[in-house]
Design an enzyme around this catalytic site. Structure first.
Site, PDB file in Angstrom:
ATOM      1  N   CYS A  57       0.821  -1.213   0.000  1.00 46.52           N
ATOM      2  CA  CYS A  57       0.000   0.000   0.000  1.00 46.52           C
ATOM      3  C   CYS A  57       0.859   1.268   0.000  1.00 46.52           C
ATOM      4  O   CYS A  57       0.377   2.343  -0.354  1.00 46.52           O
ATOM      5  CB  CYS A  57      -0.955   0.001   1.187  1.00 46.52           C
ATOM      6  SG  CYS A  57      -0.138  -0.125   2.791  1.00 46.52           S
ATOM      7  N   ASN A  58       2.130   1.144   0.391  1.00 45.54           N
ATOM      8  CA  ASN A  58       2.995   2.323   0.481  1.00 45.54           C
ATOM      9  C   ASN A  58       4.014   2.454  -0.639  1.00 45.54           C
ATOM     10  O   ASN A  58       4.534   3.539  -0.894  1.00 45.54           O
ATOM     11  CB  ASN A  58       3.773   2.311   1.807  1.00 45.54           C
ATOM     12  CG  ASN A  58       2.863   2.451   3.002  1.00 45.54           C
ATOM     13  OD1 ASN A  58       1.843   3.128   2.934  1.00 45.54           O
ATOM     14  ND2 ASN A  58       3.221   1.802   4.099  1.00 45.54           N
ATOM     15  N   SER A 112       9.575   2.748   5.812  1.00 45.96           N
ATOM     16  CA  SER A 112       8.129   2.574   5.861  1.00 45.96           C
ATOM     17  C   SER A 112       7.434   3.899   6.141  1.00 45.96           C
ATOM     18  O   SER A 112       7.976   4.771   6.818  1.00 45.96           O
ATOM     19  CB  SER A 112       7.751   1.559   6.944  1.00 45.96           C
ATOM     20  OG  SER A 112       8.236   0.274   6.633  1.00 45.96           O
ATOM     21  N   ASP A 117       7.623  -0.176  10.746  1.00 44.75           N
ATOM     22  CA  ASP A 117       6.590  -1.168  10.404  1.00 44.75           C
ATOM     23  C   ASP A 117       7.256  -2.397   9.791  1.00 44.75           C
ATOM     24  O   ASP A 117       7.768  -2.349   8.674  1.00 44.75           O
ATOM     25  CB  ASP A 117       5.606  -0.546   9.405  1.00 44.75           C
ATOM     26  CG  ASP A 117       4.481  -1.506   9.027  1.00 44.75           C
ATOM     27  OD1 ASP A 117       4.464  -2.630   9.559  1.00 44.75           O
ATOM     28  OD2 ASP A 117       3.629  -1.112   8.215  1.00 44.75           O
ATOM     29  N   GLY A 192     -12.413  -8.451   3.480  1.00 40.96           N
ATOM     30  CA  GLY A 192     -11.097  -8.913   3.026  1.00 40.96           C
ATOM     31  C   GLY A 192     -10.346  -9.592   4.150  1.00 40.96           C
ATOM     32  O   GLY A 192     -10.230  -9.043   5.245  1.00 40.96           O
TER      33      GLY A 192
END
Length: 417
Positions: A57-58, A112, A117, A192
């Protein structure tokens, strides 16, 4: 085939992250597992045989070996159907030691969006494993990943960089807790059950003590299994629209390449918080047109949690020292690898001579035994050595004899006059 001595200089990373691109832009270049096979095939056609892609996602980053990296931009964008020029503008490129150090910084959590993370390490390992299965790994990439894992473990054991559960999943739950005083009474649905979804559900259970948490997933069996494990509710995927409108908070962690939640699906008029943990966005931005709907994405979540990470900042010098020391050790290993081609060539030559002598004995119809083969091979190697020494100038012959003496500890005897 890359030469060992040059291989590190031919190691590249091309990447895009939250630092230069927002969620929407990153989503246009996100990579999905079903593209692995075609990317490997297309890369092979341009001479790039060893690579893997990490897409979260990053960030999305392509690690690969190449003599010329420029063609990778076009090949990659062709796979994800993204614009090449836009990709060039938002990406960074590193090679050699800089690329390797970047990999170690990413895997350790230094790069991160939420500092420290460690979810990224697991994501890197999984991505590499899938590309390895597709035949795109080599000895160097294997060693790079193994070293990244070792460094991350060392950082976790020797520093407090990862102290406290600060991940995107944790940030989502913290956001909910801070936004709602009565969060224990809110109807929360998680859509999900991938890794981030599972982590989010665990955080919800542990931190909210809410008994109105519900799971929904396209594959119903996965939702049932996780709901049984965490003792939460579960509904069938066919009731998606109903559970969406019944919820106060709806968290999306589906990992789809396209939006799965749209404005047309929302009929409720009560306040609804939508939390999208996916890249690219899995909640269509048009939901924000509804006055009762609030949409939060991963970038907004990370900003809220980063305000609590001052303590982790103090650990950065320690982490960078660990990475630097491991880089030095790694460089020593790479230095030793430059002799591998010569060693392998010598072994292959010995194998060739053994096979040659075996066939020669067969032609002479001599019974092949271990003794006859070794005697023939010894004679062959002795003849080659003698021929080289006698045909070389005296000074060169002396150097060769001294070298063989040093390697094989020959018992040199003085010739009688």
């Amino acid at each position: 085939m890359l030469k060992e001595a040059k291989s590190l200089n031919q190691f590249y990373v091309i990447g895009v992250s939250y630092e230069k691109a927002d969620v929407k832009t990153r989503g246009k270049f996100a990579f999905f597992d079903h593209l692995i096979s075609s990317l490997v095939i297309e890369s092979n056609l341009i001479g790039i045989q060893h690579l893997f892609v990490i897409s979260t996602c990053n960030r999305t980053e392509i690690y690969f070996f190449a003599e010329e990296p420029d063609k990778m931009y076009e090949v990659y964008c062709k796979q994800v159907e993204g614009d090449v020029e836009t990709f060039r503008q938002i990406t960074f490129q590193k090679n050699g030691k800089d690329a390797l150090e970047h990999l170690f910084r990413v895997s350790s959590g230094l790069e991160s969006q939420i500092l420290g993370d460690f979810e990224i390490l697991g994501q890197i390992k999984i991505a590499f494993k899938k590309f390895k299965k597709a035949g795109s790994a080599n000895a160097h990439l294997e060693r790079f990943i193994d070293t990244a894992v070792r460094i991350s473990k060392q950082i976790k054991n020797e520093t407090s960089l990862s102290d406290g559960a600060t991940s995107v999943s944790y940030a989502a739950v913290q956001y909910i807790i801070h936004q709602f005083q009565n969060f224990k009474n809110k109807k929360i649905t998680l859509f999900g059950t991938g890794k981030i979804g599972r982590n989010t559900c665990e955080n919800l259970v542990k931190q909210t003590h809410n008994d109105q948490i519900t799971l929904i997933n396209r594959t119903n069996e996965k939702a049932v299994k996780l709901s049984d494990k965490l003792q939460v509710n579960q509904v069938n995927y066919k009731f998606l629209d109903k559970i969406l409108n019944d919820s106060d908070i709806f968290i999306v962690s589906t990992g789809s390449s396209k939006p799965v939640i749209f404005k047309e699906m929302i009929s409720t008029t009560k306040p609804l918080l939508l939390v999208d943990l996916s890249i690219p966005a899995n909640v269509d931005a048009d939901v924000k047109e509804l006055p009762n709907v609030t949409l939060v994405n991963v970038d907004e979540l990370s900003q809220t949690i980063n305000q609590t990470l001052e303590d982790r900042q103090s650990q950065i010098p320690k982490v960078e020292t660990i990475i630097r020391l491991n880089m030095w050790e790694f460089e020593e290993w790479l230095e030793s690898r430059k002799f591998v081609p010569a060693i392998e060539a010598f072994r292959e030559r010995m194998e060739f001579l053994a096979e040659f002598e075996k066939r020669k004995l067969e032609k002479k119809e001599i019974e092949i035994s271990e003794k006859s083969l070794s005697t023939s091979l010894i004679q062959k190697m002795t003849n080659q050595f003698a021929s080289y020494v006698m045909d070389s100038p005296e000074e060169e012959a002396e150097k060769t004899i001294n070298l063989f003496n040093e390697i094989f500890h020959l018992e040199l005897k003085q010739e009688r006059k």
